[in-house]
Design a protein around this motif. Sequence first.
Motif, PDB file in Angstrom:
ATOM      1  N   GLU A 167       0.942   4.140  -2.836  1.00 47.06           N
ATOM      2  CA  GLU A 167       0.788   5.556  -2.485  1.00 47.06           C
ATOM      3  C   GLU A 167       1.926   6.378  -3.074  1.00 47.06           C
ATOM      4  N   GLN A 168       3.144   5.847  -3.039  1.00 44.09           N
ATOM      5  CA  GLN A 168       4.281   6.558  -3.636  1.00 44.09           C
ATOM      6  C   GLN A 168       4.118   6.643  -5.149  1.00 44.09           C
ATOM      7  N   ARG A 213       0.836  -1.205   0.000  1.00 41.04           N
ATOM      8  CA  ARG A 213       0.000   0.000   0.000  1.00 41.04           C
ATOM      9  C   ARG A 213       0.871   1.255   0.000  1.00 41.04           C
ATOM     10  N   LYS A 214       1.977   1.233   0.757  1.00 40.83           N
ATOM     11  CA  LYS A 214       2.889   2.390   0.758  1.00 40.83           C
ATOM     12  C   LYS A 214       3.544   2.564  -0.612  1.00 40.83           C
ATOM     13  N   CYS A 260      -7.109  -0.947  -3.328  1.00 37.86           N
ATOM     14  CA  CYS A 260      -6.399   0.332  -3.495  1.00 37.86           C
ATOM     15  C   CYS A 260      -7.147   1.279  -4.424  1.00 37.86           C
ATOM     16  N   LYS A 291       1.295   6.812  -6.747  1.00 40.31           N
ATOM     17  CA  LYS A 291       0.289   7.848  -6.974  1.00 40.31           C
ATOM     18  C   LYS A 291       0.932   9.234  -6.932  1.00 40.31           C
ATOM     19  N   ARG A 292       1.773   9.478  -5.933  1.00 31.93           N
ATOM     20  CA  ARG A 292       2.434  10.786  -5.832  1.00 31.93           C
ATOM     21  C   ARG A 292       3.295  11.058  -7.063  1.00 31.93           C
TER      22      ARG A 292
END
Length: 184
Positions: A121-122, A117-118, A153, A124-125
């Motif tokens: 998220e990275q 998940r992390k 997600c 996505k950024r």
Amino acid sequence: MDIVIQEIMVGDEMNCKEIDDSFTVDSTIVLSLTGRQIGFTVKEIPGYTKSYSEEQFEEAADEDYSEYIDSPDQIVYLACVENQVVGRIVLKRNWNKYAYVEDIAVDKKYRGRGVGRKLIEQAKRWAKNGGMPGIMLETQSNNVNACKFYESCGFGIGGFDLHLYQGIHKHSDEIAIFWYLIFE
């Protein structure tokens, strides 16, 4: 558990190849199509273990991430716990302007702890900072846990290919599933 996500640097390439990407296949995705909506159910099958790094592909054996370092259109992020690499995500700007996940892997011992998940998220950024409209990726119908993870997600199925893996194994019944996370 403190998970640190960092961009790959020179010298990190060897550390990220030690990830145990094996998983148990004991079910498969059964796709359904209603209008433009692709859904799925899960069907149990006889179990076996699969590992992408153990499959005999020349590309995998010769993987070199050095071209991803300091590149504006592609990047590799590593997930580290106590200075040990436990996951990675390999991204590139695809021809259709989406961020494309070429590979995502979390070591078997660290799954279910938020590492994947992390990494997402990275991704996505990175994609948003690069002005991309979303993220796309592909996985196989027999990687049910990955499919459920992508769905959790926020990804949705955008398409599938019945023949993609038959070039590798003529009688393969694996279906390539294409997942999309479209930014609003």
